[in-house]
Design an enzyme around this catalytic site. Structure first.
Site, PDB file in Angstrom:
ATOM      1  CB  CYS A  78      23.615 -10.714 -19.621  1.00  0.00           C
ATOM      2  SG  CYS A  78      24.673 -11.535 -18.321  1.00  0.00           S
TER       3      CYS A  78
ATOM      4  CG  HIS B 243      21.061  -9.277 -16.144  1.00  0.00           C
ATOM      5  ND1 HIS B 243      20.441 -10.652 -15.773  1.00  0.00           N
ATOM      6  CD2 HIS B 243      22.002 -10.086 -16.738  1.00  0.00           C
ATOM      7  CE1 HIS B 243      21.393 -11.665 -15.596  1.00  0.00           C
ATOM      8  NE2 HIS B 243      22.249 -11.732 -16.220  1.00  0.00           N
TER       9      HIS B 243
HETATM   10  N1  LIG Z   1      22.278 -16.388 -20.383  1.00  0.00           N
HETATM   11  C1  LIG Z   1      22.835 -15.333 -20.533  1.00  0.00           C
HETATM   12  O1  LIG Z   1      21.954 -13.782 -20.285  1.00  0.00           O
HETATM   13  C2  LIG Z   1      23.591 -15.128 -21.224  1.00  0.00           C
HETATM   14  C3  LIG Z   1      24.194 -13.273 -21.937  1.00  0.00           C
HETATM   15  C4  LIG Z   1      26.004 -13.459 -22.321  1.00  0.00           C
HETATM   16  C5  LIG Z   1      26.822 -14.611 -23.036  1.00  0.00           C
HETATM   17  N2  LIG Z   1      25.704 -16.066 -22.640  1.00  0.00           N
HETATM   18  C6  LIG Z   1      26.748 -17.176 -23.042  1.00  0.00           C
HETATM   19  O2  LIG Z   1      26.127 -17.541 -24.164  1.00  0.00           O
HETATM   20  C7  LIG Z   1      26.300 -19.069 -23.939  1.00  0.00           C
HETATM   21  C8  LIG Z   1      25.192 -20.342 -24.447  1.00  0.00           C
HETATM   22  O3  LIG Z   1      24.343 -19.908 -22.913  1.00  0.00           O
HETATM   23  P1  LIG Z   1      23.523 -20.017 -22.813  1.00  0.00           P
HETATM   24  O4  LIG Z   1      22.219 -19.570 -21.551  1.00  0.00           O
HETATM   25  O5  LIG Z   1      22.118 -20.074 -24.532  1.00  0.00           O
HETATM   26  O6  LIG Z   1      23.288 -21.918 -22.646  1.00  0.00           O
HETATM   27  P2  LIG Z   1      22.255 -23.041 -22.059  1.00  0.00           P
HETATM   28  O7  LIG Z   1      20.463 -22.425 -22.230  1.00  0.00           O
HETATM   29  O8  LIG Z   1      22.582 -24.414 -21.247  1.00  0.00           O
HETATM   30  O9  LIG Z   1      22.788 -23.450 -23.799  1.00  0.00           O
HETATM   31  C9  LIG Z   1      24.105 -24.203 -24.022  1.00  0.00           C
HETATM   32  C10 LIG Z   1      24.107 -24.421 -25.761  1.00  0.00           C
HETATM   33  O10 LIG Z   1      24.832 -25.005 -26.093  1.00  0.00           O
HETATM   34  C11 LIG Z   1      25.422 -26.285 -26.671  1.00  0.00           C
HETATM   35  N3  LIG Z   1      26.423 -27.509 -26.633  1.00  0.00           N
HETATM   36  C12 LIG Z   1      26.911 -26.565 -25.474  1.00  0.00           C
HETATM   37  N4  LIG Z   1      27.617 -28.272 -25.588  1.00  0.00           N
HETATM   38  C13 LIG Z   1      27.893 -27.678 -26.625  1.00  0.00           C
HETATM   39  C14 LIG Z   1      28.803 -28.525 -27.686  1.00  0.00           C
HETATM   40  N5  LIG Z   1      29.522 -29.736 -27.113  1.00  0.00           N
HETATM   41  N6  LIG Z   1      28.516 -28.679 -28.897  1.00  0.00           N
HETATM   42  C15 LIG Z   1      27.559 -28.437 -29.381  1.00  0.00           C
HETATM   43  N7  LIG Z   1      26.487 -27.540 -28.918  1.00  0.00           N
HETATM   44  C16 LIG Z   1      26.550 -27.562 -27.437  1.00  0.00           C
HETATM   45  C17 LIG Z   1      23.506 -27.103 -25.882  1.00  0.00           C
HETATM   46  O11 LIG Z   1      22.913 -28.132 -27.474  1.00  0.00           O
HETATM   47  P3  LIG Z   1      22.373 -29.604 -26.788  1.00  0.00           P
HETATM   48  O12 LIG Z   1      21.479 -28.890 -26.130  1.00  0.00           O
HETATM   49  O13 LIG Z   1      22.355 -29.546 -27.797  1.00  0.00           O
HETATM   50  O14 LIG Z   1      23.189 -29.216 -25.538  1.00  0.00           O
HETATM   51  C18 LIG Z   1      22.533 -25.493 -26.245  1.00  0.00           C
HETATM   52  O15 LIG Z   1      21.654 -25.707 -27.199  1.00  0.00           O
HETATM   53  C19 LIG Z   1      27.454 -19.185 -22.845  1.00  0.00           C
HETATM   54  O16 LIG Z   1      28.756 -19.055 -23.727  1.00  0.00           O
HETATM   55  C20 LIG Z   1      27.078 -17.988 -22.253  1.00  0.00           C
HETATM   56  O17 LIG Z   1      27.520 -17.313 -21.604  1.00  0.00           O
HETATM   57  C21 LIG Z   1      24.333 -16.457 -21.982  1.00  0.00           C
END
Ligand SMILES: NC(=O)c1ccc[n+]([C@@H]2O[C@H](COP(=O)([O-])OP(=O)(O)OC[C@H]3O[C@@H](n4cnc5c(N)ncnc54)[C@H](OP(=O)(O)O)[C@@H]3O)[C@@H](O)[C@H]2O)c1
Length: 340
Positions: free
Chosen positions: A130, A243
């Protein structure tokens, strides 16, 4: 005719934004699958006016699906992205797993849209970190005009960048400050985040920098130009979404602040708000829900011959993740798949 699109991690911060943005931008979706872990099987998520029940990623068959937007952590991505790609579905991944793989393009559509065409080696395209995404949108037009030699960046990163549990930690710790009987010890972060700032994002590396800082260096080189030197300090701040970055740029050719302002005004994805008066700049809370990368405080750095300073703010769940991923899908659609 449109696309069959799967959103993987549909219950998460980024996945929910992906669903919103696909609907807002009227991406040509013929069929949508909302996928998450078995834990949240049947959870309802919104897609425009419709509601979808989440399906279990573990048993989902990607055969016949065109695009999967992945927003789960690297470990789960490692298990499921190759399965989807092998089934013929193009994966656009938000984790850091594939970003540095030479066979996987790392794309910010305002900067290197042509790179999507390299998707076919693995059927995977990576989305940057990000903090990198918003920075390279600002750097690219300046680099094209004056060739950037070096960038010194300090970030002020919101807790939504660490997922939904981190947002709860900030919320609960903030409430506990006013009600000390409800002490909430740090769990997601190494120290208290409420009313504090933490100069530590991701793991420490041997040279004393953190992985988040290294990502900004390596990703800028891959997306914009390998010759650009970047040094970063990444800091977590008690902000829910958005950010901010203080960016110092040294260029080869001279670029004065007025020309820089004009160039940035014309650049794709950028909104310049730069009035030298009280409030004449953008803060994270004001960028939430927006697509733009906002640039303010553009000024000369008089300590070097060719230097500029600027302030850069964007919604990390949008340009930093979900919006950029949907823009990659749009670019892929326009340049390669040509359906819809
Ligand atoms: N937030 C940011 O600004 C940002 C920016 C760039 C990249 N990212 C990346 O994007 C990804 C998600 O981030 P987020 O902020 O959305 O995280 P989050 O809010 O914690 O959500 C995680 C998601 O992944 C699912 N998940 C986790 N483990 C899983 C598994 N084993 N099988 C299937 N689904 C699974 C969760 O499903 P459940 O609800 O079923 O647990 C949930 O839908 C990460 O890799 C992060 O590094 C985030």
């Amino acid at each position: 005719m449109g696309y069959k699109v799967a959103v993987v991690g549909a219950t998460g911060n980024v996945g929910r934004e992906m669903l919103n943005i696909l609907a807002e931008r009227e991406f040509p979706v013929d069929e949508l699958a909302a996928l998450a872990s078995r834990r949240s099987l049947g959870t309802e998520v919104s897609f425009g006016d419709a509601t979808h029940k989440t399906q279990d990623l573990d048993t989902f068959d990607f055969t016949g699906w065109d695009i999967a937007l992945f927003a789960i952590g690297s470990d789960a991505t490692k298990k499921y992205a190759p399965k989807a790609a092998k089934a013929g579905c193009i994966v656009i991944d938000n984790s850091s797993l594939y970003r540095y793989d030479p066979d996987v393009p790392l794309v910010v559509p305002e900067v290197n849209p042509e790179a999507v065409e390299g998707y076919a080696k693995k059927n995977i395209i990576a989305n940057p970190n990000c903090s990198t995404a918003q920075m390279v949108v600002a750097l690219k037009p300046i680099h094209d005009r004056a060739k950037i030699k070096r960038v010194v960046v300090s970030t002020y990163q919101s807790v939504s960048g660490s997922g939904k549990e981190a947002m709860d930690e900030l919320w609960n710790q903030t409430k506990a400050v006013y009600n000390p009987t409800d002490s909430v010890p740090p769990k997601v972060y190494p120290k208290q985040i409420a009313f504090n700032v933490i100069p530590h994002i991701d793991v420490f590396l041997e040279d004393g920098s953190t992985k988040e800082e290294w990502k900004m260096v390596a990703e800028t080189k891959k997306i914009v130009d390998a010759s650009i030197k970047v040094t970063a300090t990444c800091v977590r701040v008690p902000v829910f979404v958005g950010h901010a970055e203080s960016i110092n740029i040294e260029t080869e050719e001279h670029l004065d602040e007025d020309e820089a302002r004009d160039i940035l005004r014309e650049a794709p994805g950028i909104m310049v708000i730069d009035k030298r008066e009280d409030g004449g700049y953008v803060t994270p809370i004001e960028c939430v829900g927006d697509y733009a990368t906002f640039i303010s405080r553009i000024r000369q750095d008089s300590t070097i011959d060719n230097g500029l300073n600027l302030w850069c703010v964007s919604d990390n769940l949008r340009k930093g993740a979900a919006l950029n991923a949907v823009q990659i899908a749009e670019t892929l659609g326009n340049r390669v798949l040509k359906k819809g």
